[in-house]
Design a protein around this motif. Structure first.
Motif, PDB file in Angstrom:
ATOM      1  N   TRP A  22       0.858  -1.191   0.000  1.00 28.19           N
ATOM      2  CA  TRP A  22       0.000   0.000   0.000  1.00 28.19           C
ATOM      3  C   TRP A  22       0.886   1.229   0.000  1.00 28.19           C
ATOM      4  O   TRP A  22       1.766   1.387   0.847  1.00 28.19           O
TER       5      TRP A  22
ATOM      6  N   GLU B 198      -2.609   5.087  -1.823  1.00 25.52           N
ATOM      7  CA  GLU B 198      -3.728   5.236  -2.754  1.00 25.52           C
ATOM      8  C   GLU B 198      -4.781   4.191  -2.424  1.00 25.52           C
ATOM      9  O   GLU B 198      -4.492   3.000  -2.354  1.00 25.52           O
ATOM     10  N   GLY B 199      -6.012   4.658  -2.246  1.00 30.67           N
ATOM     11  CA  GLY B 199      -7.084   3.737  -1.907  1.00 30.67           C
ATOM     12  C   GLY B 199      -6.920   3.223  -0.489  1.00 30.67           C
ATOM     13  O   GLY B 199      -6.022   3.630   0.250  1.00 30.67           O
TER      14      GLY B 199
END
Length: 482
Positions: free
Chosen positions: A451, A454-455
């Motif tokens: 990760w 983003e998101g």
């Protein structure tokens, strides 16, 4: 003592007789002549000399009472002077004549006045406390021929004092004998410093302490332990009250500063004291988890603010709470984190935006077949074996968890894809070594996701999960990494 009747009719005698206090006029000139003769014969310590009953009786016989007033008769419950003087030995019921000796020693040392508090008896036998004040009248400092005495009945005041003393002794006894570790702290200095801040217009104490650390240190240093009962000394491992007071004065660590700030803010807000959990240190450095109950002691009268602090050792409770918390976050079969702890770490890492964060998802290969063929004990042994591999290979900064029957995940905060891939290979190597000599080989599929902010973080978990299943479908070797 002998009595000489006063000359009748003079004004001084009338004023003397009507005075609202007990008055006695004595002639001590013969007594002084006796003392001077003894001194000439070698007597140099009057107090020691009068310990001889014969010497004491000699001076008592040389005291001449010239006058007493009406108030004296009322005070000692005498009908007249004759009755009063007949009961002089009973009134001054003092075999060693301590009060008389004290007065004579003061006069013999050059004083012209003498004061003391003693006890007498009335003719009816009632004990009274009296304040005795005597002085040589002007012109008689050398011959002691006129010595005026006033006697005040202070029985009520002394009884109150004795009751207060008894209560104080009782309270001290309770303090000393209490099985609860208890301290008494003087907060007068802190209270005065807070009052000065208010007078200077300060309204935000927390901001003031943050901006003026020297003031905060001086305020903390103003607190002084002035009492500690035996259980408190045992609790802190202190030899005596002074050692404990010094230990507290030099500071008990960062936690003690937090406690002080809370106490100062409570006092500033007018809330006084209550109950709070604190972490202190024994003199030997050991941790003390304590519940402290604070109560201001009333009625100091001298402007001091004294606070009693009762301490309860809650270390066992804290340890039990820590064990329960650990158990609630720990998988019982592997000792790794459980799914709830894993989810909590996921949420925290996303909330704090720790990027990059990588995830390794692992699934044991063929566990159902092992359970069906060899039983669940054999399957559990494989789960524990992989748990030991993760515990040995995963760094301390990571969070390894068992999130399902044969499902595992490793959260790697601050770790990019390359480092995550390297760790996955080390885990794979660890599995191969754990299989050496094992009756039932352990097979594992691993998937990696990263990760970057983003998101949601869970999207990286989903990607790692998908790669793990892809590796499982690949069927290349017992340990597969994708």
């Amino acid at each position: 003592m002998t009595h000489v009747a006063p000359p009748p009719g003079d004004l001084e005698a009338g004023l003397f007789d009507l005075a609202p206090v007990s008055l006695w006029l004595q002639d001590l000139s013969a007594l002084k002549t006796c003392l001077e003769g003894w001194r000439a014969a070698g007597m140099d310590d009057l107090r020691a000399w009068l310990r001889d009953p014969a010497h004491l009786l000699a001076v008592q016989r040389l005291i001449r009472i010239e006058r007493v007033n009406r108030h004296t008769l009322r005070l000692y419950e005498a009908r007249d002077e004759a009755e009063l003087f007949a009961h002089i030995p009973a009134i001054f019921d003092d075999p060693r004549a301590d009060a008389l000796v004290e007065v004579l020693c003061q006069l013999w040392a050059g004083a012209t006045q003498a004061r003391l508090v003693t006890q007498n008896r009335t003719i009816g036998g009632r004990v009274i406390d009296v304040s005795y004040a005597g002085r040589l009248l002007p012109g008689h400092e050398d011959d002691w021929a006129r010595f005026l005495i006033s006697v005040e009945d202070i029985t009520q005041r002394e009884e109150m004092r004795r009751r207060e003393d008894a209560l104080a002794r009782f309270a001290a006894s309770l303090f000393e004998r209490s099985p609860v570790p208890t301290l008494v702290r003087d907060e007068s200095g802190l209270a005065a410093m807070l009052a000065d801040l208010r007078a200077a217009g300060v309204v935000d104490l927390a901001a003031h302490m943050a901006a003026h650390p020297d003031w905060a240190e001086a305020a903390r240093a103003s607190l002084a332990i002035v009492g500690a009962n035996p259980p408190a000394l045992v609790l802190f491992g202190a030899a005596d009250g002074d050692a404990l007071a010094h230990h507290v004065a030099v500071g008990l660590g960062v936690e003690a500063w937090r406690v002080f700030a809370e106490e100062a803010l409570a006092l500033w807000a007018g809330a006084g004291h209550g109950v709070r959990d604190v972490l202190f240190r024994r003199i030997d450095g050991g941790a003390l988890h304590l519940k402290a109950q604070y109560a201001e002691l009333p009625g100091q009268g001298d402007g001091r603010r004294l606070v009693q602090i009762a301490l309860t050792d809650i270390g066992a409770n804290k340890r039990a709470e820590a064990r329960l918390e650990t158990l609630s976050h720990t998988d019982s079969l592997t000792g790794l984190l459980n799914r709830a702890a894993y989810a909590a770490h996921l949420e925290r890492l996303e909330a704090e935006r720790i990027v990059p964060t990588s995830v390794i998802v692992a699934d044991l290969n063929g566990l159902k077949a092992v359970n069906d063929r060899r039983g669940h004990d054999a399957g559990d042994a494989l789960i524990r074996r992989f748990g030991r591999v993760l515990a040995a290979r995963v760094p301390a900064s990571a969070h390894a968890a068992r999130i399902g029957g044969d499902e595992f995940a490793v959260l790697l905060p601050g770790t990019g894809p390359e480092s995550a891939a390297a760790l996955a290979l080390r885990i794979a190597e660890g599995v191969e070594r754990a299989n050496d000599g094992a009756d039932t080989p352990l097979g594992v599929s691993l998937g990696i996701g990263t990760w970057t902010g983003e998101g949601p973080l869970n999207a990286a978990v989903t990607r790692a999960d998908a790669r793990m299943y892809a590796a499982k479908r690949g069927r290349r070797g017992r340990v597969r990494v994708a």
